[in-house]
Design an enzyme around this catalytic site. Structure first.
Site, short mmCIF file in Angstrom:
data_model
loop_
_atom_site.label_atom_id
_atom_site.label_comp_id
_atom_site.label_asym_id
_atom_site.label_seq_id
_atom_site.Cartn_x
_atom_site.Cartn_y
_atom_site.Cartn_z
CB CYS A 2 -0.89 -0.01 1.24
SG CYS A 2 -1.91 -1.48 1.37
NE ARG A 27 4.04 1.91 -1.75
CZ ARG A 27 5.13 1.59 -1.04
NH1 ARG A 27 6.31 2.04 -1.46
NH2 ARG A 27 5.06 0.83 0.02
CD1 TRP A 86 -1.26 -5.84 -2.75
CD2 TRP A 86 -1.32 -4.76 -4.69
NE1 TRP A 86 -0.98 -6.74 -3.73
CE2 TRP A 86 -1.01 -6.12 -4.93
CE3 TRP A 86 -1.40 -3.90 -5.77
CZ2 TRP A 86 -0.79 -6.63 -6.20
CZ3 TRP A 86 -1.18 -4.40 -7.03
CH2 TRP A 86 -0.88 -5.74 -7.25
CG ASN A 112 2.81 -0.66 3.08
OD1 ASN A 112 2.25 -1.59 2.52
ND2 ASN A 112 4.12 -0.44 2.96
N GLY A 113 1.19 -2.90 4.94
CA GLY A 113 1.76 -4.12 5.51
C GLY A 113 0.69 -5.02 6.10
CD GLU A 494 12.15 -17.56 -13.31
OE1 GLU A 494 12.01 -16.33 -13.27
OE2 GLU A 494 11.52 -18.29 -14.12
CE LYS A 498 12.78 -13.61 -15.32
NZ LYS A 498 11.71 -14.42 -14.87
CD GLU A 501 11.31 -13.19 -19.08
OE1 GLU A 501 10.31 -12.50 -19.22
OE2 GLU A 501 11.72 -13.61 -17.98
CG HIS A 517 21.68 -39.04 -21.52
ND1 HIS A 517 22.08 -40.35 -21.65
CD2 HIS A 517 21.52 -38.82 -20.19
CE1 HIS A 517 22.14 -40.92 -20.46
NE2 HIS A 517 21.82 -40.02 -19.55
CE LYS A 616 5.00 -8.61 -14.59
NZ LYS A 616 6.24 -9.28 -14.23
C1 AGP Z 1 8.39 -14.10 -16.78
O1 AGP Z 1 9.42 -13.26 -16.52
C2 AGP Z 1 7.57 -13.71 -17.94
N1 AGP Z 1 7.03 -12.41 -17.78
C3 AGP Z 1 6.51 -14.73 -18.35
O2 AGP Z 1 7.15 -15.95 -18.60
C4 AGP Z 1 5.42 -14.96 -17.31
O3 AGP Z 1 5.91 -15.66 -16.23
C5 AGP Z 1 4.29 -15.77 -17.96
O4 AGP Z 1 3.77 -15.01 -19.02
C6 AGP Z 1 3.21 -16.12 -16.96
O5 AGP Z 1 2.60 -14.96 -16.47
P1 AGP Z 1 1.57 -15.08 -15.26
O6 AGP Z 1 2.32 -15.53 -14.05
O7 AGP Z 1 1.03 -13.70 -15.11
O8 AGP Z 1 0.51 -16.04 -15.66
#
Ligand code: AGP
Length: 621
Positions: A2, A27, A86, A112-113, A494, A498, A501, A517, A616
């Site tokens: 928040c 935020r 939030w 907030n929190g 992961e 990153k 991406e 393999h 996003k």
């Molecule tokens: C991750 O960095 C990416 N933005 C993308 O892989 C993301 O995780 C994926 O689109 C899933 O999004 P969501 O968690 O909002 O469903």
């Protein structure tokens, strides 16, 4: 997360406070509110939705129209509090928006929190005939101050502070004390802005940066009383604390990022707070996990045959970590599937199954479709999401919220660690419900999980420079390989995502046992190989795989458990992360990998917040 803003001074503060909230929009929020004190009377207005609704509700922009909102009493208010919410506890409604008042409305607070012991405090206060008007944990604070108020707001706040447990910062005002605000901090950020005969209090500097560049950071466990003349800081017992302000030099763009160069870097640093908020009141004691918010029938949890996790991208990787934890602790078989595959493979799923859809945005089309399909076929669907009111919350029978706050950087960071923390909570809770974990083991893991926010902080402080050095050496690389085993594999997946991406460098993650393999053919002297080799039942195997890689001349950068000293011989460079239970290691082992991708991309001069070709939230199929 928040946003809090407060003002005392000589100027009308309605517009100042709303402008302050606008500076905290990054935020994230779902509702907002303001309370203004004039002539010993407090006017409060709440509004759901964006700040435009609050502006309209308080009559900003239709001065003189006299319609709606807070009438412009003469003289206008010069003491006030405002808040962006939030939601974590309670739905997104006007009643649940802050500021919250006590029974008389003379005391107003913004917070907030999370107040972890809100359930027992609410019961106590109810027994003392306090009436509550919201579902929030925060409203407790207004009533606790009321319980202690005897004409001195600072003293009442101090007494209230002593009874609270949790992760929060709040500010309070009293109708009888115009020109005074009192605020307190327990973990969540709190700053004071020192102006000319006026003073601000806020959860972040951007809220008042347009008015003053003199900021005073309030430390943990401190209480501050602000008046137009300045700020008086004490510790929780009332002992004065000497504190000096700093001059803020940020430009507007930096201000929007809270002084960081990018949102992604800010969000990486927000992980200790975000994880703390995500676990907060779900671990109310040393020996119990409380996920009663899920409202899943105990019989169903005790009798469910299987768990299926569906998700995309980073959320899928968090699910993979969750699978290891749930199978380890709850002994329920867990299947994982990429949502865009699951929805088209005519899956066998039914009423004995729990299907978990993990999606931070709550709007990813493939994950939603997979959840709906499972639900149509009789499965119970649980959504793990970061956004209150998102579609996923409507397509599920139960919802578990991560509390990472708004994530603006396209590359998920804090939402990943919060999803992993939430999966740990879920794994422990299901084990607790099904009686598959011994009481002492459960208590041990709860203690370890409660310590994770500090471990995350320690790791970020300890490894950043070392990782930057690795990035400097490797950022011109043509290919990165990530290797891991067991619970280290999702961390590698992961880390590689990153790197792909945001740095656009081809990167692959592999189960280390799979190397021989095929993928081992990819290696040459120039290949950086990032190995997640934290302590686990498969570390010996992992070390021998690292030897195989090193024998081909590749650069081995390993992430290892502090003090294990087992990887040095098999690595060119070892990045140590704090020791925790091996199942919890992904929460710290991912941090150097986030930072590596970040620094490599920055060194290549790339836009890490908005990488090419990526959105996003992926709402298209
Ligand atoms: C991750 O960095 C990416 N933005 C993308 O892989 C993301 O995780 C994926 O689109 C899933 O999004 P969501 O968690 O909002 O469903």
């Amino acid at each position: 997360m928040c946003g809090i803003v407060g003002y005392v001074g000589g100027r009308p503060c309605r517009d100042l406070l709303v402008a302050g909230l606008e500076k905290l929009e990054y935020r994230g929020y779902d509702s907002a509110g303001i309370s203004l004190l004039q002539d010993g009377h407090i006017d409060s207005v709440h509004a759901v939705g964006n700040l435009g609704n609050l502006r309209a509700a308080v009559g900003i922009g239709d001065e003189g129209a006299g319609a709606g909102g807070v009438a412009v009493a003469a003289p206008p208010a010069t003491t006030g509090l405002a808040h962006t919410r939030w939601a974590t506890h309670g739905r997104v409604t006007e009643e649940n928006a802050h500021p919250h008042g006590d029974c008389s409305g003379d005391i107003q607070i913004v917070l907030n929190g999370i107040v972890e012991n809100h359930t027992e405090l609410r019961a106590e206060l109810r027994a003392e005939d306090h009436d509550f008007s919201s579902e929030t944990d925060a409203e407790i604070v207004a009533h606790l101050i009321e319980r202690h108020y005897d004409g001195d707001l600072t003293l009442a706040v101090r007494r209230c502070f002593a009874e609270l447990r949790g992760h929060y910062a709040f500010a309070a005002m009293h109708a009888d004390e115009a020109g005074t605000l009192v605020a307190a901090r327990q973990e969540c950020p709190l700053v004071v802005g020192l102006g000319e005969s006026e003073t601000f209090v806020a959860s972040a500097i951007p809220a008042f940066l347009a008015e003053t560049r003199r900021a005073l950071t309030i430390e943990n466990g401190e209480i501050v009383t602000i008046t137009p003349r300045g700020a008086t800081v004490t510790d929780a017992d009332g002992n004065p604390v000497e504190r000096h302000h700093e001059q803020i030099t940020w430009d507007a763009e930096a201000a929007e990022k809270g002084g960081y160069e990018t949102f992604m870097r800010k969000e990486i640093d927000e992980q200790p707070d975000a994880v703390a908020e995500t676990i907060a009141d779900r671990l109310p004691s040393r020996d119990r996990v409380d996920l009663s918010e899920l409202e899943l029938a105990p019989d169903f949890v005790a009798g469910m045959r299987r768990i299926v996790i569906v998700a995309c991208g980073t959320s899928y990787h968090a699910g993979l970590v969750g699978r290891y934890a749930i199978e380890q602790w709850a002994r329920v078989p867990v299947e994982m599937d990429i949502a865009s595959e699951y929805r088209y493979r005519d899956p066998v799923v039914g009423s004995d199954d729990l299907v978990i859809g993990i999606t931070q945005s709550g709007e990813t089309a493939d994950t939603l479709a997979a959840m709906r399909l499972a639900r149509e076929r009789g499965a119970t669907v649980l959504a793990l999401t970061n956004i209150v009111g998102s579609q996923a919350t409507r397509d599920a029978d139960a919802v578990l919220f991560t509390r990472a706050g708004l994530e603006i950087g396209v590359a998920a960071t804090k939402t990943f660690t919060c999803q992993v923390a939430a999966m740990y909570l879920l794994g422990l809770w299901i084990a607790q419900q099904r009686g598959t974990i011994a009481a002492d083991r459960l208590a041990e893991l709860i203690a370890e999980l409660k310590a994770m926010p500090n471990r995350v902080q320690e790791t970020l402080s300890a490894v950043s420079e070392q990782v930057e050095t690795v990035a400097r050496a490797e950022h011109e690389g043509r290919f990165f390989l990530y290797l891991g085993r067991n619970i280290g594999l999702p961390v590698c997946l992961e880390g590689a995502l990153k790197m792909k991406e945001i740095s656009y460098i081809p990167s692959d993650a592999y189960a280390a046992g799979e190397m021989k393999h095929g993928p081992i053919a990819l290696l040459d002297e120039s290949t950086p190989v990032v190995c997640v080799a934290t302590d686990s039942p498969t570390l010996d195997k992992m070390l021998s795989n690292m030897e195989e890689v090193r024998a081909r001349g590749a650069d081995v950068i390993s992430v290892a458990t502090a003090g294990s000293g087992r990887t040095a011989d098999a690595s060119d460079l070892t990045i140590e992360v704090p020791r925790t239970d091996w199942v919890l290691q992904p929460l710290v082992a991912i941090l150097p990998l986030q930072l590596l991708a970040y620094h490599v991309a920055r060194m290549k001069g790339l836009n890490v917040d908005q990488p090419r070709n990526l959105a996003k939230t992926v709402t298209v199929e």
